[in-house]
Write an enzyme that holds these catalytic residues in place. Structure first.
Site, PDB file in Angstrom:
ATOM      1  N   GLU A 265       0.880  -1.168   0.000  1.00 39.89           N
ATOM      2  CA  GLU A 265       0.000   0.000   0.000  1.00 39.89           C
ATOM      3  C   GLU A 265       0.911   1.209   0.000  1.00 39.89           C
ATOM      4  OE1 GLU A 265      -2.235   1.251   3.554  1.00 39.89           O
ATOM      5  OE2 GLU A 265      -1.786   3.006   2.345  1.00 39.89           O
ATOM      6  N   CYS A 302      -2.404   7.959   5.030  1.00 42.55           N
ATOM      7  CA  CYS A 302      -2.433   7.592   3.612  1.00 42.55           C
ATOM      8  C   CYS A 302      -3.733   8.036   2.965  1.00 42.55           C
ATOM      9  CB  CYS A 302      -2.202   6.106   3.443  1.00 42.55           C
ATOM     10  SG  CYS A 302      -2.898   5.137   4.748  1.00 42.55           S
ATOM     11  N   GLU A 388       1.560  12.560  -4.530  1.00 44.11           N
ATOM     12  CA  GLU A 388       1.405  12.773  -3.084  1.00 44.11           C
ATOM     13  C   GLU A 388       2.557  13.583  -2.493  1.00 44.11           C
ATOM     14  OE1 GLU A 388       0.407   9.925   0.699  1.00 44.11           O
ATOM     15  OE2 GLU A 388       2.115   9.324  -0.509  1.00 44.11           O
TER      16      GLU A 388
END
Ligand code: NAP
Length: 520
Positions: A265, A302, A388
């Protein structure tokens, strides 16, 4: 219980290495005692051999036995009391309340998997009865269920020292599946990792689990992590962290002589779409909640909402200009994470305008939040703005039309979540937006914010690449268990050779698919 700095290998502890590492308090910059000895290759090999042997015993443990083990781990974590939460706070810079909350999430997660195991139907038992008279050829008796993969290598996340770490979701789901675990501790929270590792070790001994069912190794480089992924005894990998780290481990795993699955992830920007009618009705409340969500936990989630799309709206922008400077920053988890945040912001500032900069408190790795803006053209011309920046920041993207919004959604890569704010009328008018988003993410939210991930049976914390390396699963919630299993089919087996889950009289009273019909 004392923190010793020794690697945990099954029921033993070792510190054969000569290179020592220490955790750092990100609030003060102080190094924290004791020294931890980096695991050696011999220690890794020993842990892997033990785990492979332990798997031959652990794979045969019943759901009830594994459930007792998981419940005992939860109890032992609770028994660590203040020692655990104080070390957590010192190593992460996160507040005491978050430590207690995350401990509750971790023990709750273990107990939820225990419940799943006791209920038992998760194994997806299927029975196709023999049809000896069938023409032109008889059908044999065919039965299938999920079985554990083997030894799983797990990497802890920096941003959840408990819930995504040593006894976190990956470990809980792998142990629940019947797999043994070798855990590579995150160097940011070495002491927290050891304490939880010892809780697992104690629980394993107390519930009669095999020596080697769990090991914990320390390192602050890539040597042990890479060797772990390449070790022939490892049959799957769980990871939470950066794109760079997750992709490197994925590449290493798929180029092994025996490729193995990696459930990594990685980064996600979690786009939020605010539709026109709700903007007019509730724009200022949404702006306030958005800033709160972006800055929660110093943005180190996240699921942080890293991008917000809307059709131009001056009132909303004015509210953001008012809210952003009041936002509180905080201490980031590590110097590396702070440096990456500062660098990312400096770069993004060259291609965007600043809506507002919040406040940074005192602290070694403290940073201030910042909300940036651009328009669709700016985003299209600078694709990296869609990547990100891990921390308390978000990019507001203004569109001129519905078409621009839809095109922006189509251009998205894979993310963990997408959020749509809309009135009933907005949602009906933008039904096509939701259809696009369903193909881009693992979880879609209406009128909420993505931070705060429930641990439950229906939760999906995953999504298409590059959010994860395998979009078919979740790393949070009980569906995570099947990442570490594979279906095995048993043809023409006598009842005496079958596991209880597949025996004809259904001794466990679980739900099974019998000739295509779900029955008990
Ligand atoms: P990371 O650098 O990916 O590290 C995570 C774990 O993987 C660490 O134990 C690390 O070991 C190990 N690792 C990384 N690359 C490896 C490789 N090539 N070979 C073997 N092992 C490897 O993540 P992080 O330290 O948690 O944070 C760094 C950045 O990751 C953040 O700035 C942020 O951008 C991102 N991040 C994202 C999320 C998310 O959920 N989206 C969560 C946390 C962090 P060592 O530390 O010992 O090198």
């Amino acid at each position: 219980m004392q923190i010793t700095g020794r690697n945990i290998i099954g029921f033993e502890t070792f510190s054969e290495g000569t290179v020592a590492i220490q955790a750092i308090n990100p609030a003060t910059g102080e190094t924290l005692a004791p020294l931890f000895y980096k695991a050696t290759t011999d220690e890794l090999n020993y842990a892997a051999d033990k785990a492979a042997k332990a798997f031959q015993i652990y794979r045969k443990k019943s759901g009830f036995e594994k459930a007792s083990f998981l419940e005992k781990i939860a109890e032992e974590i609770e028994n660590l009391g203040d020692l655990l939460t104080e070390r957590y706070v010192a190593e992460s810079g996160l507040p005491q309340g978050r430590a207690a909350g995350e401990r509750g999430r971790t023990t709750g997660q273990l107990r939820l998997f225990a419940q799943l195991l006791r209920e038992g139907s998760w194994v997806n038992a299927r029975i196709d009865a023999a049809l000896p008279e069938r023409q032109p050829a008889p059908r044999p008796d065919i039965r299938a269920m999920e079985r554990p993969l083997g030894v799983v290598g797990v990497f802890g996340a920096s941003n959840f020292p408990l819930a995504f770490s040593v006894a976190g979701g990956d470990t809980a789901s792998a142990l629940a599946a019947g797999c043994c675990v070798i855990f590579k501790a995150h160097p940011a929270h070495l002491g927290t990792s050891e304490l939880v590792g010892k809780a697992i070790q104690k629980a394993a001994e107390a519930t009669n689990m095999p020596d080697g069912v769990f090991s914990l190794l320390f390192d602050d480089g890539h040597e042990i992590g890479s060797a772990l992924v390449k070790h022939p005894s490892i049959k799957a990998v769980g990871f939470t962290g950066s794109y760079k780290g997750g992709k490197a481990l994925f590449d290493a795993a798929v180029t092994r002589p025996e490729p193995i699955p990696v459930y990594a992830e990685m980064g996600s920007v979690n786009p939020v779409f605010v539709l026109p009618k709700i903007l007019a009705e509730k724009g200022s409340a949404i702006a306030q909640n958005f800033v709160a969500s972006v800055t929660m936990g110093v943005g180190q989630f996240c699921t942080n909402p890293g991008m917000l799309f809307l059709q131009k709206n001056d009132n909303f922008m004015k509210e953001l200009e008012k809210q952003a400077p009041t936002a509180q920053g905080g201490v980031m988890l590590t110097t590396g994470i702070r440096d990456a945040y500062v660098k990312g912001i400096e770069h993004a500032k060259n291609f965007t305008q600043i809506i507002g900069i919040g406040k940074a408190p005192e602290g070694f790795t403290a940073v201030e939040p910042i909300i940036l803006r651009t328009d669709i053209e700016g985003l299209n011309n600078n694709a990296h703005l869609g990547e990100e920046i891990f921390g308390p920041t978000s990019l507001v993207v203004e569109a001129n039309s519905r078409e621009e919004i839809l095109q922006a959604a189509k251009n998205l890569t894979g993310h963990l979540t997408a959020t749509v704010h809309g009135t009933a009328e907005d949602l009906a008018e933008y039904a096509d937006l939701i259809e696009i988003l369903e193909q881009k993410v693992g979880r879609i939210l209406i009128n909420g914010f993505p931070t705060g991930v429930e641990v439950s049976h229906a939760m999906v914390h995953g999504g298409p690449f590059p959010a994860t390396t395998d979009s078919r699963s979740t790393s949070v919630g009980t569906m995570a268990i099947t990442r570490f299993t594979r279906p095995v089919c048993y043809q023409n087996f006598p009842d005496s050779l079958l596991l209880d889950e597949l025996k004809s009289d259904n001794p466990l009273n679980i739900w099974r698919l019998i000739d295509g019909e779900l029955k008990k």
